[in-house]
Design a protein around this motif. Structure first.
Motif, short mmCIF file in Angstrom:
data_model
loop_
_atom_site.label_atom_id
_atom_site.label_comp_id
_atom_site.label_asym_id
_atom_site.label_seq_id
_atom_site.Cartn_x
_atom_site.Cartn_y
_atom_site.Cartn_z
N GLY A 175 1.12 -1.03 0.23
CA GLY A 175 -0.13 -0.37 0.11
C GLY A 175 0.75 0.98 0.00
N LEU A 176 1.57 1.17 0.80
CA LEU A 176 2.63 2.29 1.02
C LEU A 176 3.33 2.34 -0.26
N VAL A 177 4.20 2.03 -1.45
CA VAL A 177 4.79 1.89 -1.84
C VAL A 177 3.89 2.57 -3.65
N THR A 206 -0.69 4.48 6.54
CA THR A 206 -1.06 4.00 4.71
C THR A 206 -2.23 4.56 4.67
N VAL A 207 -3.16 5.09 5.34
CA VAL A 207 -4.06 5.34 4.61
C VAL A 207 -3.89 7.12 4.13
N GLY A 208 -3.12 7.26 5.25
CA GLY A 208 -2.59 9.30 5.08
C GLY A 208 -1.51 9.31 3.99
N ALA A 209 -0.38 8.03 3.33
CA ALA A 209 0.13 8.26 2.18
C ALA A 209 -0.67 8.70 1.25
N TRP A 210 -1.84 7.76 1.06
CA TRP A 210 -2.77 8.14 -0.40
C TRP A 210 -3.37 8.91 -0.09
N VAL A 211 -4.05 9.61 0.81
CA VAL A 211 -5.10 10.44 1.16
C VAL A 211 -4.66 11.85 1.59
N GLY A 212 -3.34 11.63 2.21
CA GLY A 212 -2.94 13.85 2.33
C GLY A 212 -3.48 13.98 3.95
#
Length: 180
Positions: free
Chosen positions: A40-42, A91-97
């Motif tokens: 998810g992070l990558v 990981t969710v934060g990495a996706w949505v800011g």
């Protein structure tokens, strides 16, 4: 409080898949595998760079991940949740800011808190919960790195929930609310 705009596709779809897979494994095994979170992070980094360019995408990815991590880290340090839950919010934060991560965390805290309280009440463990909270509040200034460092036994848990489910519900709720 207005919601930030929904991130461009494929972000919402990818986040939905991520939180459903994480919640499913959390329910089944009571853990969120690092492999899911690493993928998810990558993927989030690749998509953020693709959408916003190398510099802005990298900054958005890092800011969201750091914010998600910072929001749940205190609960992990107080032994209120597992590391997988913190990494899932990262990981969710990495996706949505960061802006949407904050709203997702608020929704998650509300859902997880109500669920946990319902569990405690249904099991008749309210007195133990109050005692645990008093013990935690009394020792908040010196959180040892390990229970054995302080010589004080950790309070008995009044029940645990698969918090990945609360994170998934909060994420889905905020993403849905942003579309209306």
């Amino acid at each position: 409080m207005t919601l930030p705009p929904l991130p461009p596709q494929p972000v919402p779809l990818c986040v939905i898949v991520l939180v459903i897979v994480a919640a499913s494994t959390d329910i089944a095994t009571r853990r969120i595998p690092n492999r899911i979170l690493a993928i998810g992070l990558v993927a989030a980094l690749c998509v953020q760079v693709w959408l916003h360019g190398p510099l802005n995408g990298g900054i958005e990815w890092l800011a969201g991940a750091a914010f998600g991590f910072a929001l749940l880290l205190p609960f992990y340090l107080l032994r209120g949740m597992a590391a997988g839950d913190v990494k899932l919010m990262l990981t969710v934060g990495a996706w949505v800011g960061p802006a949407m991560t904050f709203r997702i965390a608020l929704a998650t805290f509300l859902i997880g808190g109500v669920w946990s309280l319902a569990l405690v009440v249904s099991r008749g463990r309210v007195r133990q919960l109050i005692a645990n909270l008093q013990q935690t509040a009394g020792s908040w200034r010196s959180v040892p790195s390990r229970a054995s460092d302080s010589g004080v036994a950790l309070p008995a848990s009044v029940g645990a929930i698969p918090y990945g489910v609360a994170i998934a519900a909060g994420t889905l709720g905020v993403l849905f609310a942003a579309t209306v």
